[in-house]
Each structure stands twice: as C-alpha cells, then as structure tokens.
Design a protein around this motif. Structure first.
Motif, PDB file in Angstrom:
ATOM      1  N   ASN A 153       0.811  -1.211   0.000  1.00  0.00           N
ATOM      2  CA  ASN A 153       0.000   0.000   0.000  1.00  0.00           C
ATOM      3  C   ASN A 153       0.844   1.260   0.000  1.00  0.00           C
ATOM      4  O   ASN A 153       0.400   2.317  -0.448  1.00  0.00           O
ATOM      5  CB  ASN A 153      -0.930   0.009   1.216  1.00  0.00           C
ATOM      6  CG  ASN A 153      -2.033  -1.025   1.105  1.00  0.00           C
ATOM      7  OD1 ASN A 153      -2.654  -1.158   0.054  1.00  0.00           O
ATOM      8  ND2 ASN A 153      -2.282  -1.752   2.186  1.00  0.00           N
ATOM      9  N   LYS A 154       2.058   1.175   0.502  1.00  0.00           N
ATOM     10  CA  LYS A 154       2.974   2.311   0.484  1.00  0.00           C
ATOM     11  C   LYS A 154       4.403   1.778   0.497  1.00  0.00           C
ATOM     12  O   LYS A 154       4.641   0.590   0.709  1.00  0.00           O
ATOM     13  CB  LYS A 154       2.737   3.219   1.683  1.00  0.00           C
ATOM     14  CG  LYS A 154       2.900   2.555   3.036  1.00  0.00           C
ATOM     15  CD  LYS A 154       2.593   3.552   4.149  1.00  0.00           C
ATOM     16  CE  LYS A 154       2.760   2.904   5.529  1.00  0.00           C
ATOM     17  NZ  LYS A 154       2.498   3.873   6.608  1.00  0.00           N
ATOM     18  N   GLY A 155       5.336   2.659   0.230  1.00  0.00           N
ATOM     19  CA  GLY A 155       6.739   2.265   0.199  1.00  0.00           C
ATOM     20  C   GLY A 155       7.263   1.937  -1.184  1.00  0.00           C
ATOM     21  O   GLY A 155       8.410   1.493  -1.324  1.00  0.00           O
ATOM     22  N   GLN A 156       6.458   2.195  -2.233  1.00  0.00           N
ATOM     23  CA  GLN A 156       6.926   1.879  -3.581  1.00  0.00           C
ATOM     24  C   GLN A 156       8.166   2.688  -3.966  1.00  0.00           C
ATOM     25  O   GLN A 156       9.027   2.200  -4.699  1.00  0.00           O
ATOM     26  CB  GLN A 156       5.812   2.143  -4.610  1.00  0.00           C
ATOM     27  CG  GLN A 156       4.670   1.150  -4.552  1.00  0.00           C
ATOM     28  CD  GLN A 156       3.514   1.652  -3.718  1.00  0.00           C
ATOM     29  OE1 GLN A 156       3.721   2.431  -2.780  1.00  0.00           O
ATOM     30  NE2 GLN A 156       2.305   1.226  -4.048  1.00  0.00           N
ATOM     31  N   GLY A 157       8.248   3.925  -3.460  1.00  0.00           N
ATOM     32  CA  GLY A 157       9.397   4.754  -3.790  1.00  0.00           C
ATOM     33  C   GLY A 157      10.707   4.166  -3.303  1.00  0.00           C
ATOM     34  O   GLY A 157      11.732   4.264  -3.979  1.00  0.00           O
ATOM     35  N   GLU A 158      10.665   3.544  -2.131  1.00  0.00           N
ATOM     36  CA  GLU A 158      11.883   2.929  -1.589  1.00  0.00           C
ATOM     37  C   GLU A 158      12.155   1.576  -2.230  1.00  0.00           C
ATOM     38  O   GLU A 158      13.302   1.128  -2.266  1.00  0.00           O
ATOM     39  CB  GLU A 158      11.750   2.751  -0.071  1.00  0.00           C
ATOM     40  CG  GLU A 158      11.697   4.055   0.732  1.00  0.00           C
ATOM     41  CD  GLU A 158      10.326   4.724   0.693  1.00  0.00           C
ATOM     42  OE1 GLU A 158      10.252   5.912   1.064  1.00  0.00           O
ATOM     43  OE2 GLU A 158       9.344   4.084   0.270  1.00  0.00           O
ATOM     44  N   ARG A 159      11.139   0.920  -2.732  1.00  0.00           N
ATOM     45  CA  ARG A 159      11.284  -0.452  -3.211  1.00  0.00           C
ATOM     46  C   ARG A 159      11.525  -0.570  -4.709  1.00  0.00           C
ATOM     47  O   ARG A 159      12.177  -1.523  -5.153  1.00  0.00           O
ATOM     48  CB  ARG A 159      10.011  -1.239  -2.859  1.00  0.00           C
ATOM     49  CG  ARG A 159      10.022  -2.710  -3.289  1.00  0.00           C
ATOM     50  CD  ARG A 159      11.082  -3.486  -2.563  1.00  0.00           C
ATOM     51  NE  ARG A 159      11.121  -4.883  -2.976  1.00  0.00           N
ATOM     52  CZ  ARG A 159      12.208  -5.521  -3.384  1.00  0.00           C
ATOM     53  NH1 ARG A 159      13.383  -4.881  -3.423  1.00  0.00           N
ATOM     54  NH2 ARG A 159      12.166  -6.789  -3.724  1.00  0.00           N
ATOM     55  N   LEU A 160      11.042   0.380  -5.507  1.00  0.00           N
ATOM     56  CA  LEU A 160      10.985   0.181  -6.952  1.00  0.00           C
ATOM     57  C   LEU A 160      12.333  -0.129  -7.590  1.00  0.00           C
ATOM     58  O   LEU A 160      12.475  -1.136  -8.304  1.00  0.00           O
ATOM     59  CB  LEU A 160      10.365   1.413  -7.625  1.00  0.00           C
ATOM     60  CG  LEU A 160      10.308   1.360  -9.151  1.00  0.00           C
ATOM     61  CD1 LEU A 160       9.520   0.152  -9.630  1.00  0.00           C
ATOM     62  CD2 LEU A 160       9.737   2.648  -9.715  1.00  0.00           C
ATOM     63  N   PHE A 194      -1.919   8.747  -6.978  1.00  0.00           N
ATOM     64  CA  PHE A 194      -1.122   9.895  -7.407  1.00  0.00           C
ATOM     65  C   PHE A 194       0.364   9.709  -7.141  1.00  0.00           C
ATOM     66  O   PHE A 194       1.200   9.856  -8.032  1.00  0.00           O
ATOM     67  CB  PHE A 194      -1.606  11.162  -6.675  1.00  0.00           C
ATOM     68  CG  PHE A 194      -2.697  11.897  -7.366  1.00  0.00           C
ATOM     69  CD1 PHE A 194      -3.989  11.399  -7.360  1.00  0.00           C
ATOM     70  CD2 PHE A 194      -2.449  13.083  -8.020  1.00  0.00           C
ATOM     71  CE1 PHE A 194      -5.014  12.077  -7.998  1.00  0.00           C
ATOM     72  CE2 PHE A 194      -3.472  13.777  -8.655  1.00  0.00           C
ATOM     73  CZ  PHE A 194      -4.754  13.273  -8.645  1.00  0.00           C
ATOM     74  N   THR A 195       0.693   9.391  -5.897  1.00  0.00           N
ATOM     75  CA  THR A 195       2.102   9.269  -5.534  1.00  0.00           C
ATOM     76  C   THR A 195       2.758   8.118  -6.281  1.00  0.00           C
ATOM     77  O   THR A 195       3.883   8.240  -6.789  1.00  0.00           O
ATOM     78  CB  THR A 195       2.242   9.079  -4.014  1.00  0.00           C
ATOM     79  OG1 THR A 195       1.645  10.185  -3.342  1.00  0.00           O
ATOM     80  CG2 THR A 195       3.703   8.972  -3.620  1.00  0.00           C
TER      81      THR A 195
END
Length: 218
Positions: free
Chosen positions: A36-43, A73-74
């Motif tokens: 649900n969140k953390g895609q920026g750190e994981r991608l 959005f994010t």
C-alpha cells in the motif's frame, strides 16, 4: 527496421510494486509485490533484482516501459520519475502505458477496463469500438455506452457488476500488469512516442501526502 527490444517495464499505480523484463516476445523475469505504500523505496531495488535474475545489466536495456496510471497519485509519479531518470541516464526511450490498457491487453472485441477510483467512482475505458474512447472517471450509474450486441468483456475493479449492467462477461486480465505493460511498450518501440507523463483523471485530494513524492519536470 528496429531491433528487438530488451525492455524493462514497471508499474506502481496501485497497491503494488511490479516489474517485468521482456526480451523479444518472451517475458524472462517478472515480479509483483503487493504494498500500500513504500513503492518509492522499493521500486529500483525490485528492478535491480529482476535484471539480476536474468543476468542482465541496466546498460543492456534498449527501452523502459512504465505504467502512467490512472491510479494512486504518488505511485504514478514515483514510476514516471524513475522511468524518465533511467531513460535519460541510459540513453534509451521511455514509453508510457496506461493501466487501463494493460488490464485490457490480450482480450478481443469490445473490452471495458476499470480501476477503483475510490469514493464510489471508477476509472473506465472502453476499447475495441469504431471510435477512439478516452478514459473517464464515472460511477456504476453513468458508465460509458457500448454498442448494442457488443457482448463486452469486462476486466478490472467491479468487473462483474459492470458486466451485469452492460450485458457483458467478467474475466480476469490475461497477464500481470507489468508483463502487459512491457508487451504494449514493445509494440511502440522504434516509433515516435511522447515522454511518459502521469495520467490523472481527478484532482488531487486537498490534504497533502505525508511523504512528498518526487518532482516531475517538463
């Protein structure tokens, strides 16, 4: 004639972080992690793992495919920013693919693709009609019209309810989102395509995000 692409595609437009590697017409690596969140750190770590699993380096890539939304959005901004940055650094094209198109990919005839837009709304696009349909945000009570006797295939969020309203058939997507994104991007490889840009169909919520998303520059 353009050479066969070695293409990395990824999508973070929904509650997942997904990446796939396409060589010619074969998917040689694919991963999708629910989040649900953390895609920026994981991608980027996920992309590196996908490449390493196929013994491929970033420098081997000939194109980047990226999911441009609609959706979170994010998440959209994270993926588009990453795709632009990688493409610039590698000197390869970045090709944007909508999540709605990825959901519909591989289905014949008239296809109604839908994504949860929250607040009792859907992002919807109709494919396979005589006229080009743009994606819209709507509810179940104001779905886009489809030709009579179209017998549409409905894929995505609330597909069963949409099928009942449109005299259609609800079916799952033919393949995971990153794999579909890679295959669609490959069909555009070697053609003039605009730089990927987020596909937004609704204004941002008034409350700012707790984590500031990466900026996107024109």
């Amino acid at each position: 004639m353009p050479k066969t692409p070695l293409l990395l595609a990824f999508d973070t437009s929904a509650a997942h972080c997904a990446a796939a590697l396409l060589s010619g017409d074969q998917i040689i690596a694919s991963v999708e992690e629910p989040m649900n969140k953390g895609q920026g750190e994981r991608l980027l770590g996920l992309c590196a793992e996908v490449l390493a699993s196929a013994d491929v380096a970033y420098s081997d890539l000939t194109a980047i495919g990226v999911g441009i939304g609609p959706g979170n959005f994010t998440g959209i901004r994270i993926a588009v920013s990453a795709a632009r940055g990688l493409a610039l650094g590698l000197g390869v094209p970045a090709i944007g693919v909508s999540h709605l198109q990825a959901l519909a990919f591989g289905r014949d005839g008239v296809v109604i693709s839908s994504i949860d837009a929250r607040q009792d709304k859907l992002f919807v696009q109709v494919f396979g009609t005589m006229d080009d349909r743009e994606p819209v945000m709507c509810g179940l009570d104001d779905l886009p019209s489809v030709p009579s006797r179209a017998d549409p295939v409905c894929v995505g969020h609330q597909a069963d309810m949409i099928a009942a309203l449109c005299n259609g058939t609800a079916l799952p997507p033919r393949m995971p989102v990153a794999e579909a994104t890679a295959r669609i991007a490959a069909t555009k490889f070697g053609t003039q395509t605009p730089r990927p840009a987020p596909l937004y169909l609704r204004p941002a919520d008034a409350a700012p995000a707790r984590d500031t998303p990466p900026a996107i520059f024109s």
